[in-house]
Scaffold this motif. Structure first.
Motif, short mmCIF file in Angstrom:
data_model
loop_
_atom_site.label_atom_id
_atom_site.label_comp_id
_atom_site.label_asym_id
_atom_site.label_seq_id
_atom_site.Cartn_x
_atom_site.Cartn_y
_atom_site.Cartn_z
N VAL A 270 0.84 -1.20 0.00
CA VAL A 270 0.00 0.00 0.00
C VAL A 270 0.88 1.26 0.00
O VAL A 270 0.62 2.22 -0.74
N ARG A 274 0.94 4.17 -2.81
CA ARG A 274 0.63 5.57 -2.47
C ARG A 274 1.80 6.50 -2.78
O ARG A 274 1.61 7.62 -3.24
N ALA B 441 -1.22 8.27 4.94
CA ALA B 441 -2.50 8.44 4.26
C ALA B 441 -2.53 9.70 3.42
O ALA B 441 -1.86 10.69 3.72
N ASN B 445 -7.93 8.64 1.17
CA ASN B 445 -7.89 7.29 1.74
C ASN B 445 -8.74 7.17 3.01
O ASN B 445 -8.88 6.09 3.58
N ASP B 629 -8.16 4.95 7.94
CA ASP B 629 -7.50 4.62 6.68
C ASP B 629 -7.77 3.12 6.48
O ASP B 629 -7.08 2.27 7.05
N GLU B 631 -7.50 1.01 4.09
CA GLU B 631 -6.56 0.14 3.39
C GLU B 631 -5.37 -0.25 4.28
O GLU B 631 -4.82 -1.34 4.16
N CYS B 755 -7.87 -4.27 7.88
CA CYS B 755 -7.54 -4.24 6.45
C CYS B 755 -7.22 -5.61 5.86
O CYS B 755 -7.05 -5.71 4.65
#
Lengths: 282, 756, 176
Positions: A270, A274, B441, B445, B629, B631, B755
């Motif tokens: 992730v 990002r 983040a 998100n 967040d 994810e 998550c």
């Protein structure tokens, strides 16, 4: 146990030759914990904090920056260092608390060589050169050859880490770290991504997901085949996602009391997605 | 002669935000915490602890340690002159382990030496041979008769059944769930510390100690030392927070033994790591709960099975268990209940008191259930709670009638009226995001969620326990001095007690005498009880002194004392013009009275869990707003809105501090605080790995205090310490569920629970 | 204090004074030396690893955790502890008339706004806040939070501490 507080590198080498078993202490934020917790009882200690040469940094003519091993993190969070090395500034800001950032140094991170050291992924992403000096000689080692494993490095007992040299790159760079609170938290997983437009390359390095910092070479080389990093301004979300997946595959995390291997693997994927999307907003 | 004071100047009476009398000392660093003590000729004490969760001790050899220069004493179980064990409810914990060690960190020996480092070297030189045994760590297995019993008293510490109403009744809708609560640590900042001074001749000892209950400590210490209680003087050392962790004996007996052995003052203080092994924790629990309700959402029956892991020794497990199961229904009406609770001994760290005391665990389950019920009935979280809200006069599942003021509805409605926070700004600083300074983040998100929690908490001790409090008031020359053994642990009783005296006696100057065992017990600073109990005792003592004052003034001035009253700082004749300042009226005389405040009697539970076992109750509602967040599974608690039933606000500033502080601890349990165990071993005994909320994790708190004075309470005020930390945890988890859609049946919620 | 394991001698510069340290074991932290050898118990120990901030002192102008400073290496450094804030506080001239005893405006605000409960974290926070306001006289709310994020408070939930800092900022602003 004795302690020496040299005022110059020359004095430090004198001390080191007198007590070759000495532990070197910079900001103290690692070694003092070990002593306070009764984990080590070093016979001799050489404190480097008053050596002015180690507490300076400068921009070199070849567009690189040399940072002394005694420069505290708080100095990297602002000013010219932040402008030229934004990923290092972001990493520095996640180190412990303001009190720790006033004391902690890259030299300490390198000396300890914990995979959770916040400065290390940046040095790996930037292919830093580590400067080591002994009474007789000095040598430069690639960071990749310097860090050997969990709390193991290539420094020999008679050497002092004097600093690192990193390039100033043309391209976006950033750092992100997962921890279970909003400040002062040890890394569960971290990543540093740096784009170098000049060489059309991207570098991503992961912290706390393996015995050393991990450079994701396969993901890096896959990504540069997908689009031209030097001219692109945005990234296809599907490519960012796949980049993250490939980064995660290169991590080697473990289960421990701080997190699980599965979560860490997921998290670095992730973070990679990002970070590359921050570099190239979709 | 004093002048008559006009009421133009502010007086720190009840209801005002009087400031802490220890404030100046605390902000300047001059306040003496128990760890700050120093004495001429003192030695340091330190404790040797077991590295194993379960092992047989084959031998202990202290010879080498005694030979180390600077070491004055090494003591083990054979050096304990009196009772070999101690414990709050059952004396089942050895002062030093001699045959078995039953948890990691159990004390085996103690040393006294001239420097902490000498102590460490001495500890390292003690040779203990162990036969390492396989620890029993699963309470479900441990409670079986077929499992190895790890203690002569057996593994099942207590089982209690509750049967109320009809056991087999059901209704339109049932919802059920299994819930897990992790082991939380009180994590007070001021580590365990004490200094013991031996009497010359060695026939007694004076212990300065950070504790919650001086008299209970004294009783247990004296028994182990084989000394009469009056030869053990226990003096309150400055206490750096408690939250339940200072109710049990930790270093008290060890410190006194070393002082008596060496004839010198002994200073002991735990490190943070040792502190994790040196005190009890919040019980981890597994709870199954099932609600039966009408399709309109009205609860018909609750069923539950609760298993509390008590760890190796009893501590307060039986009482924690009873608190848990008797709060199964939460602050809701419920006519039928079948509940079974088990407190079980294992080779995990001992568990006991922590703020919320068993109710925290039950509340996480019942509030999670209420949201399930709301969902099943198509109601909002607020509606389902209002439909079921308890009122004064309702019968509890123990058969006890709720006699306390019970403004549950009002707590919910007033919380609901508190404005929600503004949406996360598009240009919000990354520090405000979940993940904070880690910059994990981006704005897009983040998903926001809202959740609710409401709770009921008993006040004072239960099941027949007479936890009375004692206070003495002495009035002379316009100055009142108060003496009590109440432990000030940070909560602010030292602020409140003078407020009471000023209100009752019309004085401004109030002196607090040392808190020690030279007066009767005050009971423990726990169970949200000191404002009610010690407050009641101070109030009672001051009222007795006031009667004496009126008699004195009446006699001197030939007025019937019944006509006299206090107005501001004067004694006045209510039907005449006579007026004299209290200062003037008490020149040259000393009036002194002692008062014991007892709460009303309570009863044991019978075999069906029926009985008037609790004294009184307080209620609170929490609404949490979180940003998640999804994810990465990271959470930032944005706002906590709360309305708390406080009875009466005696000091608005102190009360707010209790509410905000409790909320932060409940937040900790919701998203970050957990002692991690691996087969009985504590994996994270440090502040690097046991995470507490920082300033960047603290939510914005909007608090309303609901004042409906409690007739039973001496000052009309309910205890307020525990409720803030109880229902905020489920509220935060509910908010995370709302944001993520995940079931989340365990606290703390970990990133991977969200998550993965 | 005599003991069997240390014989180090050095001098520290603390709160404007030279303070000799005798017979010390060199593994001692600055925190230990302040508290146990120099009768300066204001700095508190609660974690021994820089994770709580209770031991915060100013060293050469930086707020640091004294538990992580090896005392013998602090020779030559200018150290200010909570006990030395009065002498070192430039704001004292401004607020001298408003305080009730010899305490700083930050200390007064912590008392008045309810920022103190058990008080164990308080000295470290007081030092950290003084340091913050010296470097940044008008911090934003987030800057306040970040700058004290290394100071754990277990009692207050931080709300009243933020209020105390805000109160000092406002008063200092008005008096400028």
């Amino acid at each position: 146990m004795t302690v020496a507080v040299p005022l110059s590198l020359a004095e430090a080498f004198d001390e080191l030759s007198r007590t070759p078993d000495a532990r070197l202490i910079q900001g103290g934020t690692d070694l003092m914990v070990e002593i306070n917790f009764n984990h080590v009882k070093p016979a001799n200690v050489i404190a480097l904090r008053r050596i002015k040469e180690l507490r300076t940094w400068h921009v070199n003519s070849n567009n690189t920056i040399t940072i002394g091993s005694g420069v505290p993190y708080q100095e990297m969070e602002t000013g010219q260092l932040k402008e030229l090395l934004p990923a290092l500034a972001e990493a520095a800001r996640t180190v412990g608390s303001p009190q720790i950032r006033a004391a902690g140094t890259l030299g300490g991170n390198l000396g300890t060589c914990s995979p959770a050291g916040d400065g290390l992924p940046v040095l790996f992403a930037l292919d830093a050169i580590v400067h080591l000096q002994s009474l007789e000689s000095s040598r430069d080692l690639s960071i990749h050859d310097f860090m050997l494993g969990v709390k193991r490095n290539a420094r020999t007992a008679n050497e002092i880490i004097t600093g690192v040299t990193v390039p100033v790159l043309d391209g976006w760079q950033g750092y992100a770290k997962v921890g279970v609170r909003n400040a002062m938290v040890i890394s569960v997983a971290s990543a540093c991504l740096a784009v170098d437009k000049k060489s059309n390359s991207v570098r991503i390095a992961l912290g706390a997901v393996g015995p050393t910092i991990i450079r994701c070479r396969d993901a890096e080389s896959w990504l540069v085949q997908q689009f031209d990093l030097s001219i692109a301004t945005s990234i296809d979300p599907a490519i960012a996602l796949e980049f993250g997946r490939r980064v995660a595959l290169e991590s080697k995390p473990i289960d421990d009391h701080r997190s699980t291997a599965d979560y860490r693997r997921h998290a670095v994927g992730v973070l990679a997605k990002r970070l590359i999307t921050r570099a190239y907003p979709s | 002669m004093s002048t008559v004071k006009q009421d133009t100047r502010h007086r720190d009476i009840l209801g005002t935000s009087a400031l802490r009398p220890d404030g100046v000392a605390k902000v300047t660093g001059a306040f003496s915490f128990s760890s700050d003590m120093w004495a001429e000729n003192m030695l340091w004490g330190a404790t040797l602890r077991s590295p194993h969760p379960y092992a047989r001790i084959i031998s202990i050899d202290t010879t080498a340690a005694l030979l180390i220069s600077g070491v004055s004493a090494v003591i083990t179980a054979q050096d304990v002159p009196g009772k070999a064990t101690y414990g709050l409810i059952s004396a089942d914990q050895p002062v030093f382990a001699s045959d078995f060690v039953r948890y990691m960190g159990e004390p085996i020996a103690a040393v006294a030496a001239d420097h902490p480092e000498t102590c460490r070297r001495a500890l390292a030189a003690i040779i203990v041979n162990y036969e390492v045994l396989t620890p029993v760590v699963d309470p479900e297995l441990a409670m079986l008769a077929t499992t190895e019993q790890i203690h002569p008293d057996g593994n099942l510490i207590r089982h209690q059944h509750i049967l109320h109403g009809e056991a087999h009744i059901t209704s339109d809708i049932t919802v059920e769930g299994n819930y897990t609560i992790g082991m939380q640590d009180q994590a007070f900042l001021g580590l365990e510390a004490a200094m013991a001074f031996p009497d010359s001749g060695g026939n007694g000892v004076e212990l300065h100690i950070a504790t919650q209950w001086l008299h209970e400590d004294r009783g247990q210490i004296a028994a182990c030392l084989n000394l009469p209680e009056d030869s053990v003087r226990v003096v309150l050392g400055g206490v750096g927070g408690a939250f339940g962790a200072r109710e049990d004996i930790s270093l008290q007996v060890h410190c006194c033994l070393l002082a008596l052995r060496t004839g010198r003052p002994i200073k002991m203080q735990y490190s943070r790591e040792e502190s994790f092994f040196g005190h009890v924790h919040r019980h981890p629990a597994k709870i199954w709960m099932k609600h039966h309700a009408t399709k309109e959402g009205k609860i018909v029956k609750v069923e539950s099975r609760m298993v509390f892991d008590g760890g190796a020794y009893t501590s307060t497990s039986p009482a924690v268990l009873i608190n848990g199961i008797t709060h199964t229904q939460g602050p809701y009406q419920c006519d039928n209940a079948v509940v079974d609770g088990y407190a079980v001994r294992t080779n995990n760290p001992p568990c006991g008191a922590m703020r919320g005391f068993g109710v925290v665990q039950a509340c996480f389950a019942h509030e999670s259930q209420m949201d399930k019920l709301a969902h099943a009935c198509g109601l909002s979280p607020v509606e389902v709670r209002l439909i079921n809200a308890m009122h004064t006069g309702d019968k509890l599942i123990t058969g006890q009638v709720m006699e306390s003021v019970a403004p549950v509805e009002r707590c919910i409605r007033e919380t609901d009226l508190i404005p929600l926070p503004a949406p996360l700004a598009l240009d919000a600083n990354v520090l405000e995001f979940p993940g904070g300074s880690g910059r994990t983040a981006d704005r897009h998100n983040i998903v926001r969620g809202i959740g609710w929690g409401v709770s009921m908490k008993n006040l004072m001790y239960s099941e027949g326990f007479d936890d009375y409090a004692t206070a003495r008031c002495t009035l002379s020359n316009g100055i009142a001095s108060l003496k009590f053994a109440t432990s000030e642990v940070g909560q602010g009783f030292v602020t409140l007690a003078p407020q009471i005296a000023r209100s009752v006696l019309g004085v401004d100057d109030v002196v607090l005498e040392t808190s020690d065992t030279q007066i009767g017990s005050a009971g423990s600073t726990s169970a949200s009880r000191q404002t009610w109990m010690s407050g009641g005792a101070v109030d009672g003592a001051c009222r007795l002194v006031r009667e004496r004052l009126f008699e004195h003034v009446g006699r001197l001035h030939n007025i019937d004392p019944i006509r006299l009253m206090i107005e501001h700082t004067d004694v006045i004749d209510t039907i005449g013009t006579f007026r004299i300042s209290v200062t003037q009226a008490t020149q040259g005389i000393t009036l002194s009275e002692t008062f014991e405040h007892h709460h009303r009697k309570t009863e044991d539970l019978d075999e069906n869990g029926q009985g008037n076992c609790h004294v009184a109750f307080a209620f609170v509602a929490h609404r949490a707003v979180v940003d998640v967040d999804i994810e990465l599974g990271l959470v930032k608690v944005v706002q906590v809105a709360t309305a708390q039933d406080v009875g009466r606000v005696l000091n608005p500033l102190s009360a707010l501090g209790q509410l905000e502080g409790g909320i932060a601890q409940g937040l900790g349990l919701a998203v970050m605080e957990e002692i991690i165990l691996d087969n009985g071993r504590v994996k994270n005994p440090s502040f690097t790995d046991y995470l507490l909320p920082t300033a960047l994790d603290a939510p914005h708190v909007v608090a309303i205090m609901i004042e409906e004075p409690e007739p039973q309470a001496p000052l009309g005020a309910k205890g307020i310490g525990e409720p803030p930390c109880i229902s905020v945890t489920p509220a935060i988890v509910a908010a995370i569920r709302a944001a993520t859609g995940k079931a989340l049946s365990r606290v703390p919620v970990r990133p991977q629970d969200i998550c993965l | 204090m005599n003991n069997s394991i240390g014989n180090e001698m050095y001098t520290l510069h603390i709160n404007g004074q030279d303070r000799p340290v005798k017979d010390a074991w060199v593994g001692e932290s600055l925190l230990y030396v302040l508290r146990e050898r120099l009768e300066l118990p204001g700095a508190k120990g609660a974690c021994e690893q820089g994770e709580c901030g209770s031991c915060t002192v100013i060293m050469d102008g930086d707020a640091v955790c004294s538990c992580l400073v090896m005392a013998a290496t602090a020779v030559g450094a200018d150290i200010v502890t909570v006990e030395g804030l009065i002498e070192n506080d430039p704001s004292m001239a401004v607020t001298a008339q408003t305080i009730t005893s010899q305490i700083t405006d930050v200390q007064q605000a912590f008392i008045e706004e309810g920022g103190v409960q058990c008080g164990f974290c308080t000295p470290g926070l007081i030092v950290a806040v003084h340091h913050l306001l010296e470097k940044n006289p008008e911090p934003t709310e987030l800057q306040v939070k970040e700058s004290i994020s290394g100071n754990i408070c277990r009692c207050t939930g931080y709300g009243r501490i933020f209020a105390a800092v805000e109160a000092v900022v406002q008063v200092r602003k008005a008096s400028r």
